[in-house]
Design an enzyme around this catalytic site. Structure first.
Site, PDB file in Angstrom:
ATOM      1  N   GLU B  60       0.823  -1.217   0.000  1.00  0.00           N
ATOM      2  CA  GLU B  60       0.000   0.000   0.000  1.00  0.00           C
ATOM      3  C   GLU B  60       0.853   1.261   0.000  1.00  0.00           C
ATOM      4  O   GLU B  60       0.487   2.269  -0.618  1.00  0.00           O
ATOM      5  CB  GLU B  60      -0.951  -0.016   1.200  1.00  0.00           C
ATOM      6  CG  GLU B  60      -2.085  -1.041   1.089  1.00  0.00           C
ATOM      7  CD  GLU B  60      -1.665  -2.464   1.427  1.00  0.00           C
ATOM      8  OE1 GLU B  60      -0.510  -2.662   1.872  1.00  0.00           O
ATOM      9  OE2 GLU B  60      -2.482  -3.386   1.255  1.00  0.00           O
ATOM     10  N   HIS B 129     -11.469  -6.291   8.081  1.00  0.00           N
ATOM     11  CA  HIS B 129     -12.218  -5.902   6.874  1.00  0.00           C
ATOM     12  C   HIS B 129     -13.446  -5.084   7.255  1.00  0.00           C
ATOM     13  O   HIS B 129     -14.468  -5.135   6.580  1.00  0.00           O
ATOM     14  CB  HIS B 129     -12.659  -7.134   6.077  1.00  0.00           C
ATOM     15  CG  HIS B 129     -11.541  -8.022   5.641  1.00  0.00           C
ATOM     16  ND1 HIS B 129     -10.994  -8.976   6.457  1.00  0.00           N
ATOM     17  CD2 HIS B 129     -10.844  -8.080   4.478  1.00  0.00           C
ATOM     18  CE1 HIS B 129     -10.012  -9.602   5.815  1.00  0.00           C
ATOM     19  NE2 HIS B 129      -9.899  -9.077   4.616  1.00  0.00           N
TER      20      HIS B 129
END
Lengths: 316, 324
Positions: B60, B129
Site C-alpha cells: 500500500e 475488513h
C-alpha cells in the site's frame, strides 16, 4: 560489500563519455562553493545564529557528479543533506540563505528546518524527513512522464542507512514492475552495505563506483541515465563515499595545471563574501502569522479562516 | 435515468471522468484485469488499457507513494486500497507526504489525488475488513475526507473529489455498496465537497451521521416518530472540511444532538462534532449531546450487529435525548 554482479554492470562501467578539464574545473568550483557554504552555516549553527543545516560534507563528488550526468529536464529527489543540488541547478545564494534563515523571505514560508527544500522550477522535489518515502515518488513521476510522452529520468538520492526503510524496497519493487526510468543513487559509507544486493531481488541492474571520484560518479550515473532514457528501466548505483572528495579533485586539477591554490583561495573568499551579503540581505523577521494557514489546502476552508482570524486577533 | 447501486455509480464516475480527462489513472491491487475485489473498477482495464489502469504489487505504501509521484507530475491518480483496514502501511505516505506536500513546499507542489477505500462493517469481515479509520485522517491537516451514503452522492462526490486540487480520502461504505439502488444521472454532475444534506427534516432532535449508518439513523428516526419524537437527520457526506453551519443551524432549531458513527467512541469524529456544537450553539442546547458509536474494542467477527450502532441502539438514545 557482498559481490553481486549483473550482466549489465561491466558494459555500463565502460560506457559514457568522460569529462575534460574545463568541465571538471566547473564542477570543482560548484563543489568547493557548496563546501564553503556548508562550513559557514555549520559555524553559524554552532553559534546558535541560524538553525541546523544538515551537512553535505563528503558527498560533494557523489552529488555533483550525479547532477552533471542528469539532463536539465530530469527530476531530482534529494535528501535533506543534498541542498547543494539547488545551488548546482541555479538557486541563488540569496534565495538559499533566505531558506536557511526561514524568515519572511523564505520561499518555504518558514515551514521547515533549514534542510527542507523545494524548487519546482529547477525540477527538484520537495524534501521530507522520513526515510525513503521519496523513492516511490521518483518512480511515480518517472512513470507519469513516460505515460504523458515526455522523455525524462528521475533520480532518487538516498543514503546507505535508508536501505533498511520499507519505502526503499517499495520504491525498487515498483520501479522494477513499472519499468520506470529512474536512477537510484545510494551514498554508501564505509560501514554500510549499500543497495546493490537488494537490486538483484527486484530485477534491477546495479553498479558500484567510487563516490569520492567525480569522474567515476559521472560515468556510472551517465550510463544509468542513458539506460533509463532508452526505455530499459531503472538502475541502482552505489556511490561509495571516501575522504574529502573536494580536496581530492583539487589535487588532481592542480597537478594537471587546470587549477591553482591562488584561484582556490580567491574562489573561497568570493563565496564567503557573496554568502555574507546574502545572509545580511535575508529578512530575519518572521513570516506573516496569516501565512501559517495558507497552503494546507488550495483554498482556505471555513475552519482555518476562523482559526487564522482568532490567531491574528490575539496577535494584535 | 438508470438505476444504479453504489458500485455501479462509482464505476460510472470513474469511467466518465477517465473519458473526459486523460490525466486520470486508476491503480491498486487487482484493480485492472480482475476489476477490483468489489468489482468497482470492472471494465476500466478493457476500455482504457494498462497505461490508465495499473495492477500494482501488494504494497500500500507503494500504491500511494507512486500515486503521489504521478500527482506531482500533474496527473490525477485515483489509487484504490482494497480495505481501509489495509491503509496503514501507506499511512506514512498519506500523512507525512501527500497531506503536507502543498504546505511544506510553500505552495509549489500539490497532490491532487483521490484515495478510494471501502470502510465499515456489516459484511462479516472481522477485525481486518470492517474498520472506520476516518478520525485518524481528519486529524491530519491537509486531507479532505468524504463518505457518501448513496449511489447519487457517491458519483457526484467522486467527480468533485477527482477535480479537487487537494488529496481526498474517499471512504466507501461497503455495507451499502449493493444494498441501495436509486436513479443516478448518466451525465456529468458534481455533489460539492463540504456540504452536508438534511435527509429528514424534524423539529425535536438532530441526528448527525454518514455512510452506512445513515440508514440506521433513518430507521431510528421512524421508531422515534412512532413515539411522537420528530427527528431531523443530517448526512454529512463530506466529513472534512465539515459543514458545521448546517449542523449548528439544525441544533439551534431542535436544541438536541445525537451523533452516530461506526468507529470507536474515544476520539471518534463524533467527539469533534459534539464539541463544535458546544462552542457554537451551547445556549441552545436543552440536553447533553449524545453519541451512539462502535465500542472501544477491535471490530468483532461474530458479534458485529452488537458492535455496530444499529437502529435498535440509536432509537433509545434519540428518545432519551429528546425527552431529557
Amino acid at each position: 560489500m557482498m559481490e553481486v554482479q549483473s550482466r549489465d554492470t561491466e558494459a555500463m562501467a565502460s560506457g559514457g563519455a568522460s569529462l575534460d578539464d574545463g568541465s571538471l574545473s566547473e564542477l570543482y568550483r560548484g563543489m568547493r562553493r557548496a563546501q564553503v557554504v556548508d562550513a559557514r552555516f555549520a559555524a553559524l549553527g554552532e553559534a546558535g545564529a541560524v538553525g541546523f543545516l544538515p551537512s553535505g560534507a563528503g558527498r560533494e563528488a557523489a552529488l555533483f557528479g550525479a547532477l552533471h550526468a542528469l539532463r536539465t529536464g530530469d527530476w531530482v529527489f534529494p535528501t535533506m543533506n543534498d541542498w547543494a543540488a539547488a545551488l548546482y541547478r541555479g538557486m541563488s545564494l540569496s534565495t538559499f540563505a533566505a531558506r536557511v534563515l526561514a524568515g519572511a523571505a523564505d520561499p518555504l514560508k518558514g515551514r521547515d528546518m533549514p534542510g527542507g527544500l523545494s524548487a519546482r522550477g529547477l525540477r527538484i522535489a520537495s524534501v521530507s524527513a522520513p526515510a525513503g518515502t521519496h523513492l516511490p515518488h521518483a518512480v511515480g513521476v518517472a512513470w507519469a512522464a513516460r505515460q504523458r510522452g515526455e522523455e525524462l529520468v528521475t533520480a532518487a538520492l538516498f543514503d546507505g542507512r535508508e536501505v533498511d526503510a520499507a519505502d526503499f524496497h517499495t520504491g525498487l519493487n515498483f520501479a522494477g514492475v513499472m519499468k520506470a526510468p529512474t536512477v537510484f543513487l545510494c551514498r554508501v559509507r564505509e560501514d554500510e552495505d549499500g543497495a546493490a544486493e537488494h537490486a538483484v531481488a527486484y530485477g534491477l541492474p546495479h553498479v558500484g563506483c567510487d563516490g569520492a571520484d567525480v569522474v567515476a560518479v559521472y560515468e556510472a550515473v551517465s550510463a544509468a541515465v542513458a539506460r533509463a532514457a532508452r526505455g530499459e528501466g531503472a538502475t541502482v548505483v552505489d556511490l561509495e563515499l571516501g575522504d574529502d572528495p573536494v580536496a581530492r579533485l583539487r589535487g588532481q586539477l592542480i597537478e594537471r595545471g587546470a587549477w591553482s591554490a591562488h584561484e582556490d583561495e580567491a574562489l573561497a573568499l568570493a563565496v564567503e563574501a557573496e554568502l555574507a551579503e546574502a545572509i545580511a540581505q535575508a529578512e530575519r523577521g518572521e513570516p506573516s502569522l496569516a501565512s501559517l494557514f495558507d497552503d494546507v489546502f488550495e483554498a482556505l476552508p471555513p475552519h482555518l479562516e476562523r482559526q487564522r482570524d482568532a490567531a491574528l486577533k490575539r496577535d494584535r | 435515468m438508470p438505476e444504479m447501486n453504489m458500485v455501479q455509480a462509482i464505476n460510472d464516475a470513474l469511467a466518465s471522468e477517465m473519458r473526459r480527462d486523460d490525466r486520470v489513472v486508476v491503480l491498486g491491487e487487482d484493480v485492472g484485469k480482475v476489476g477490483g475485489v468489489f468489482r468497482v473498477t470492472a471494465g476500466l482495464y478493457d476500455e482504457f488499457g494498462e497505461d490508465r489502469v495499473l495492477d500494482t504489487p501488494l504494497a500500500e505504501g507503494g500504491i500511494i507513494g507512486t500515486a503521489i509521484g504521478m500527482a506531482l507530475y500533474g496527473m490525477r491518480p485515483v489509487p484504490e486500497i482494497q480495505f481501509a483496514d489495509f491503509i496503514f502501511p501507506a499511512f506514512d505516505q498519506i500523512v507525512s507526504e501527500a497531506a503536507k506536500m502543498r504546505w511544506r513546499s510553500g505552495g509549489e507542489y500539490s497532490c491532487p489525488m483521490v484515495i478510494r477505500t471501502p470502510v465499515g462493517g456489516g459484511i462479516r469481515g472481522g477485525l481486518y475488513h470492517s474498520q472506520s479509520p476516518e478520525a485518524l485522517f481528519i486529524h491530519t491537516a491537509g486531507l479532505k475526507v468524504v463518505c457518501p451514503s448513496n449511489p447519487y452522492d457517491a458519483k457526484g462526490l467522486l467527480l468533485a473529489s477527482i477535480r479537487d486540487e487537494d488529496p481526498v480520502l474517499f471512504l466507501e461504505p461497503k455495507r451499502v455498496y449493493r444494498a441501495v439502488k436509486m436513479d443516478v444521472p448518466e451525465g456529468d454532475y458534481e455533489v460539492p465537497l463540504g456540504k452536508a444534506k438534511v435527509v429528514r427534516e424534524g423539529s425535536d432532535v438532530t441526528i448527525v451521521s454518514w455512510g452506512a449508518m445513515v440508514y440506521e439513523a433513518l430507521a431510528a428516526a421512524d421508531t422515534a416518530a412512532a413515539e411522537g419524537v420528530d427527528a431531523e437527520l443530517i448526512d454529512l457526506r463530506t466529513l472534512w472540511p465539515l459543514d458545521v453551519d448546517t449542523i449548528v443551524e439544525s441544533v439551534k432549531k431542535t436544541g438536541r444532538l445525537v451523533v452516530v458513527h461506526e468507529a470507536p467512541k474515544a476520539c471518534g469524529f463524533g467527539a469533534e462534532v459534539v464539541q463544535l456544537v458546544n462552542e457554537k450553539a451551547f445556549l441552545h442546547l436543552e440536553a447533553p449531546p449524545a453519541r451512539v458509536t462502535g465500542w472501544d474494542t477491535p471490530f468483532p467477527y461474530s458479534m458485529e450487529n452488537e458492535y455496530l450502532p444499529l437502529a435498535h441502539r440509536i432509537a433509545p438514545t434519540v428518545l432519551e435525548t429528546a425527552r431529557f
